[in-house]
Scaffold this motif. Structure first.
Motif, PDB file in Angstrom:
ATOM      1  N   ALA A  37      80.098 -21.637  23.524  1.00 46.30           N
ATOM      2  CA  ALA A  37      80.049 -21.076  22.118  1.00 46.30           C
ATOM      3  C   ALA A  37      80.632 -21.719  21.231  1.00 46.30           C
ATOM      4  CB  ALA A  37      80.819 -19.424  22.362  1.00 46.30           C
ATOM      5  N   ALA A  41      78.203 -23.133  18.014  1.00 40.97           N
ATOM      6  CA  ALA A  41      78.551 -22.565  16.615  1.00 40.97           C
ATOM      7  C   ALA A  41      78.186 -23.560  15.419  1.00 40.97           C
ATOM      8  CB  ALA A  41      80.128 -22.297  16.452  1.00 40.97           C
ATOM      9  N   GLU A  52      69.592 -18.454  14.182  1.00 40.33           N
ATOM     10  CA  GLU A  52      70.294 -17.707  14.071  1.00 40.33           C
ATOM     11  C   GLU A  52      71.218 -17.683  12.863  1.00 40.33           C
ATOM     12  OE1 GLU A  52      72.516 -15.441  17.295  1.00 40.33           O
ATOM     13  OE2 GLU A  52      72.172 -17.291  18.403  1.00 40.33           O
ATOM     14  N   GLU A  54      74.497 -15.970  12.442  1.00 43.66           N
ATOM     15  CA  GLU A  54      75.685 -15.781  12.699  1.00 43.66           C
ATOM     16  C   GLU A  54      76.161 -16.220  14.195  1.00 43.66           C
ATOM     17  OE1 GLU A  54      77.438 -11.886  12.096  1.00 43.66           O
ATOM     18  OE2 GLU A  54      76.660 -11.758  10.216  1.00 43.66           O
ATOM     19  N   ALA A  55      77.004 -17.385  14.457  1.00 35.43           N
ATOM     20  CA  ALA A  55      77.469 -17.695  15.677  1.00 35.43           C
ATOM     21  C   ALA A  55      77.993 -16.552  16.422  1.00 35.43           C
ATOM     22  CB  ALA A  55      78.327 -18.950  15.742  1.00 35.43           C
ATOM     23  N   PRO A  56      77.731 -16.577  17.773  1.00 42.93           N
ATOM     24  CA  PRO A  56      78.119 -15.625  18.942  1.00 42.93           C
ATOM     25  C   PRO A  56      79.314 -15.952  19.213  1.00 42.93           C
ATOM     26  CG  PRO A  56      76.572 -16.865  20.057  1.00 42.93           C
ATOM     27  CD  PRO A  56      76.433 -17.181  18.391  1.00 42.93           C
ATOM     28  N   GLY A  57      80.372 -14.923  19.405  1.00 37.67           N
ATOM     29  CA  GLY A  57      81.599 -15.101  19.901  1.00 37.67           C
ATOM     30  C   GLY A  57      81.562 -15.577  21.693  1.00 37.67           C
ATOM     31  N   GLU A  59      82.637 -13.792  23.941  1.00 46.14           N
ATOM     32  CA  GLU A  59      82.103 -12.582  24.740  1.00 46.14           C
ATOM     33  C   GLU A  59      80.927 -12.334  24.674  1.00 46.14           C
ATOM     34  OE1 GLU A  59      83.191  -7.885  25.088  1.00 46.14           O
ATOM     35  OE2 GLU A  59      84.493  -8.802  24.041  1.00 46.14           O
ATOM     36  N   GLU A  60      80.092 -12.463  23.664  1.00 43.81           N
ATOM     37  CA  GLU A  60      78.595 -12.348  23.431  1.00 43.81           C
ATOM     38  C   GLU A  60      77.982 -13.502  24.085  1.00 43.81           C
ATOM     39  OE1 GLU A  60      74.640 -11.378  22.525  1.00 43.81           O
ATOM     40  OE2 GLU A  60      76.297 -10.272  22.814  1.00 43.81           O
ATOM     41  N   PHE A  61      78.650 -14.474  24.079  1.00 47.08           N
ATOM     42  CA  PHE A  61      77.870 -15.657  24.720  1.00 47.08           C
ATOM     43  C   PHE A  61      77.888 -15.610  26.239  1.00 47.08           C
ATOM     44  CE2 PHE A  61      76.938 -20.429  25.762  1.00 47.08           C
ATOM     45  CZ  PHE A  61      76.140 -20.587  24.455  1.00 47.08           C
ATOM     46  N   ARG A  63      77.879 -12.896  27.952  1.00 46.65           N
ATOM     47  CA  ARG A  63      76.871 -11.956  28.126  1.00 46.65           C
ATOM     48  C   ARG A  63      75.471 -12.328  28.220  1.00 46.65           C
ATOM     49  NH1 ARG A  63      72.874  -8.871  26.347  1.00 46.65           N
ATOM     50  NH2 ARG A  63      73.004 -10.008  24.075  1.00 46.65           N
ATOM     51  N   ARG A  64      75.245 -13.004  27.231  1.00 42.85           N
ATOM     52  CA  ARG A  64      73.896 -13.983  27.290  1.00 42.85           C
ATOM     53  C   ARG A  64      73.972 -14.772  28.286  1.00 42.85           C
ATOM     54  NH1 ARG A  64      73.068 -16.091  21.097  1.00 42.85           N
ATOM     55  NH2 ARG A  64      73.466 -13.975  19.944  1.00 42.85           N
TER      56      ARG A  64
END
Length: 207
Positions: A37, A41, A52, A54-57, A59-61, A63-64
């Protein structure tokens, strides 16, 4: 983001040899998510390589990553023990007739270009996709009408060098940093298209 530097890595499993850096391509792990992540970023925040905003945090990264790894390969590159890039495949389209096709993504840590990392990641990803029975690789690439500080044509050139052809172009479809950018689709076949193809690993035949 992909880069076109020639492969110059060397060494052994224990680190370095003859002063060269050790590059290892391995399956990504969920615990890599915070580092990947952070690697991704700057591409979101400083370039138009990704659309994109907004860069994913972490936790979201993660999940992906977990969602992708249910069916597709996800690889990480370690350069002398530190994560320096990643590559993965995902669905080209969610309808079953497209099961043999994938969309691919490659990102190399900023400051690590010219070391062959992108090429090694792509070669490993292609080999894994071929082994699983996928036939078509697609890359969706942001493309500038004129190169600027946010976007060059390096990624399209990188993919062309690897045997991709341009399959389509969409003009001024992405808006970022107050500018309009084009997008191109590039395609590479990695297997024969038979009349009765075997489904890729993890997929069932429906027709």
């Amino acid at each position: 983001m992909s880069e076109t530097g020639r492969e110059t890595m060397g060494g052994t499993a224990n680190g370095t040899a003859n002063g060269q850096e050790q590059l290892i391509i391995r399956p990504a792990r969920l615990e890599d998510a915070p580092y990947l992540a952070a690697l991704y970023a700057p591409y979101v925040e400083q370039t138009a390589i990704t659309f994109e905003y907004e860069a994913p945090g972490a936790e979201e990264f993660a999940r992906r990553m977990e969602h992708t790894m249910e069916r597709y390969p996800y690889l990480a590159a370690e350069l002398s023990g530190e994560l320096a890039g990643y590559a993965y495949a995902g669905p080209f389209h969610d309808r079953p007739a497209y099961n043999w096709a994938v969309e691919t993504s490659i990102y190399v840590k900023q400051g690590c270009s010219g070391r062959g990392i992108g090429r090694r990641l792509h070669d490993a990803l292609e080999a894994e996709l071929k082994a699983r029975g996928f036939l078509n690789m697609y890359a969706c690439i942001a493309y500038p009408e004129e190169e600027d500080e946010y976007l060059t044509r390096n990624s399209a050139q990188f993919h062309a060098h690897l045997g991709y052809r341009t399959a389509g172009e969409f003009w001024k479809c992405g808006y970022k940093f107050g500018r309009w950018y084009h997008m191109v689709w590039m395609e590479k076949w990695i297997g024969a298209h038979e009349d009765a193809p075997v489904p890729p690993a993890g997929f069932s035949r429906q027709n």
